[in-house]
Design an enzyme around this catalytic site. Sequence first.
Site, mmCIF file in Angstrom:
data_model
loop_
_atom_site.group_PDB
_atom_site.id
_atom_site.type_symbol
_atom_site.label_atom_id
_atom_site.label_comp_id
_atom_site.label_asym_id
_atom_site.label_seq_id
_atom_site.Cartn_x
_atom_site.Cartn_y
_atom_site.Cartn_z
ATOM 1 N N CYS A 9 29.621 -12.289 -61.954
ATOM 2 C CA CYS A 9 28.493 -12.117 -61.878
ATOM 3 C C CYS A 9 28.204 -10.699 -61.564
ATOM 4 O O CYS A 9 28.834 -10.167 -63.165
ATOM 5 C CB CYS A 9 29.039 -11.905 -60.044
ATOM 6 S SG CYS A 9 31.067 -11.227 -59.259
ATOM 7 N N ASN A 12 32.122 -8.079 -59.925
ATOM 8 C CA ASN A 12 32.814 -8.392 -60.163
ATOM 9 C C ASN A 12 34.192 -7.870 -58.708
ATOM 10 O O ASN A 12 34.913 -7.622 -59.268
ATOM 11 C CB ASN A 12 33.952 -8.245 -61.374
ATOM 12 C CG ASN A 12 34.773 -8.423 -62.062
ATOM 13 O OD1 ASN A 12 36.128 -8.170 -62.216
ATOM 14 N ND2 ASN A 12 35.278 -9.789 -61.062
ATOM 15 N N CYS A 14 32.860 -9.650 -55.586
ATOM 16 C CA CYS A 14 32.236 -10.739 -54.549
ATOM 17 C C CYS A 14 33.107 -11.922 -54.909
ATOM 18 O O CYS A 14 33.910 -12.772 -54.751
ATOM 19 C CB CYS A 14 31.515 -11.034 -54.110
ATOM 20 S SG CYS A 14 31.293 -8.590 -53.137
ATOM 21 N N ARG A 15 31.175 -12.022 -55.812
ATOM 22 C CA ARG A 15 32.090 -14.030 -56.037
ATOM 23 C C ARG A 15 31.904 -14.188 -56.275
ATOM 24 O O ARG A 15 33.382 -15.175 -57.172
ATOM 25 C CB ARG A 15 29.975 -14.970 -56.795
ATOM 26 C CG ARG A 15 28.510 -13.883 -55.278
ATOM 27 C CD ARG A 15 27.783 -13.882 -56.074
ATOM 28 N NE ARG A 15 27.657 -13.468 -56.803
ATOM 29 C CZ ARG A 15 26.245 -12.222 -57.453
ATOM 30 N NH1 ARG A 15 25.362 -13.739 -57.374
ATOM 31 N NH2 ARG A 15 25.830 -11.531 -57.564
ATOM 32 N N SER A 16 33.034 -13.168 -58.273
ATOM 33 C CA SER A 16 33.281 -13.710 -59.375
ATOM 34 C C SER A 16 34.834 -13.557 -59.394
ATOM 35 O O SER A 16 36.421 -14.525 -59.006
ATOM 36 C CB SER A 16 33.556 -13.410 -60.823
ATOM 37 O OG SER A 16 33.126 -11.863 -60.626
ATOM 38 N N ASP A 126 23.903 -13.701 -53.626
ATOM 39 C CA ASP A 126 24.770 -12.090 -53.798
ATOM 40 C C ASP A 126 24.910 -11.653 -52.114
ATOM 41 O O ASP A 126 23.851 -12.279 -51.185
ATOM 42 C CB ASP A 126 24.133 -11.099 -54.412
ATOM 43 C CG ASP A 126 24.518 -10.098 -53.966
ATOM 44 O OD1 ASP A 126 25.466 -9.884 -54.033
ATOM 45 O OD2 ASP A 126 23.841 -9.378 -55.078
HETATM 46 P P1 4NP Z 1 29.177 -9.165 -56.447
HETATM 47 O O1 4NP Z 1 28.509 -8.328 -55.174
HETATM 48 O O2 4NP Z 1 28.262 -9.287 -57.851
HETATM 49 O O3 4NP Z 1 28.599 -11.028 -56.430
HETATM 50 O O4 4NP Z 1 30.185 -8.844 -56.467
HETATM 51 C C1 4NP Z 1 27.658 -7.116 -55.868
HETATM 52 C C2 4NP Z 1 28.673 -6.695 -55.423
HETATM 53 C C3 4NP Z 1 28.016 -5.342 -55.719
HETATM 54 C C4 4NP Z 1 26.726 -4.882 -55.754
HETATM 55 C C5 4NP Z 1 26.429 -6.372 -55.535
HETATM 56 C C6 4NP Z 1 26.519 -7.165 -55.860
HETATM 57 N N1 4NP Z 1 26.021 -3.733 -55.545
HETATM 58 O O5 4NP Z 1 25.031 -3.892 -55.857
HETATM 59 O O6 4NP Z 1 26.806 -2.767 -55.829
#
Ligand code: 4NP
Length: 165
Positions: A9, A12, A14-16, A126
Site C-alpha cells: 500500500c 504500510n 493500514c491496508r497492507s 485508503d
Molecule cells: P496505507 O494508509 O497506505 O493503507 O498504510 C495510509 C497511511 C498513511 C498515509 C496515507 C495512507 N499518509 O498520508 O500518511
Amino acid sequence: MAQKVLFVCLGNICRSPAAEGILRHLLHQNGQAEEILCDSAGTGDYHVGELPDRRMRQAAQRRGIGLEGRARQVTLQDFHDFDLLLAMDEQNYYHLLGLDRSGKYHAKVQLVCEFCRRYPDREVPDPYYGGEAGFEYVLDLLTDACEGLLNHLRVRQNSPQSESA
Ligand code: 4NP
C-alpha cells in the site's frame, strides 16, 4: 517450496499490514502456515519503522487478528524475492510497475482485489483520513481477497503443470 506474497500500500501502516495479518490468520486456521509466507511494504517512506496504525490494529484485534511488524518501503529486491506483489490500489500498482523498469517482473504485480469473490471493488480504499467504518470495510474487503487468494494458490499448487515445473 513456500510461495511468497508481498502486500503493498502507500504507508504500510493500514491496508497492507491488515492484509498480511488476515492472510497469516487464515493460514494458521487452515494449518498452512508453512506453505505460504507473507510480508507487507509501502511505496512511500513516510512511516518507515512505525507500528501499524492504532485504529487498524484495534479493528483487526476485535476480529481476533493481531497485526505485526514495522513499516518498511518496498525495494527492488522484493521483485526478486516474492512470487506475487499485490497492490491495494491503482496508484500503488502503477508505482510498482514503474519501479520494475525492465518489465521483467510485471507478471508478479497484481491488484489484490482481483482475488475478491464477493466484493466487486477494484481497489482497497485508503482509510487513513476517514472514520472507523473505513477500517472495518478494509478488513471485510481484504478478508474476501485473502480467501480468494488462498483458493487460487491452492489450485495452482495442485495443478499438474506446477508439479512438473
Ligand atoms: P496505507 O494508509 O497506505 O493503507 O498504510 C495510509 C497511511 C498513511 C498515509 C496515507 C495512507 N499518509 O498520508 O500518511
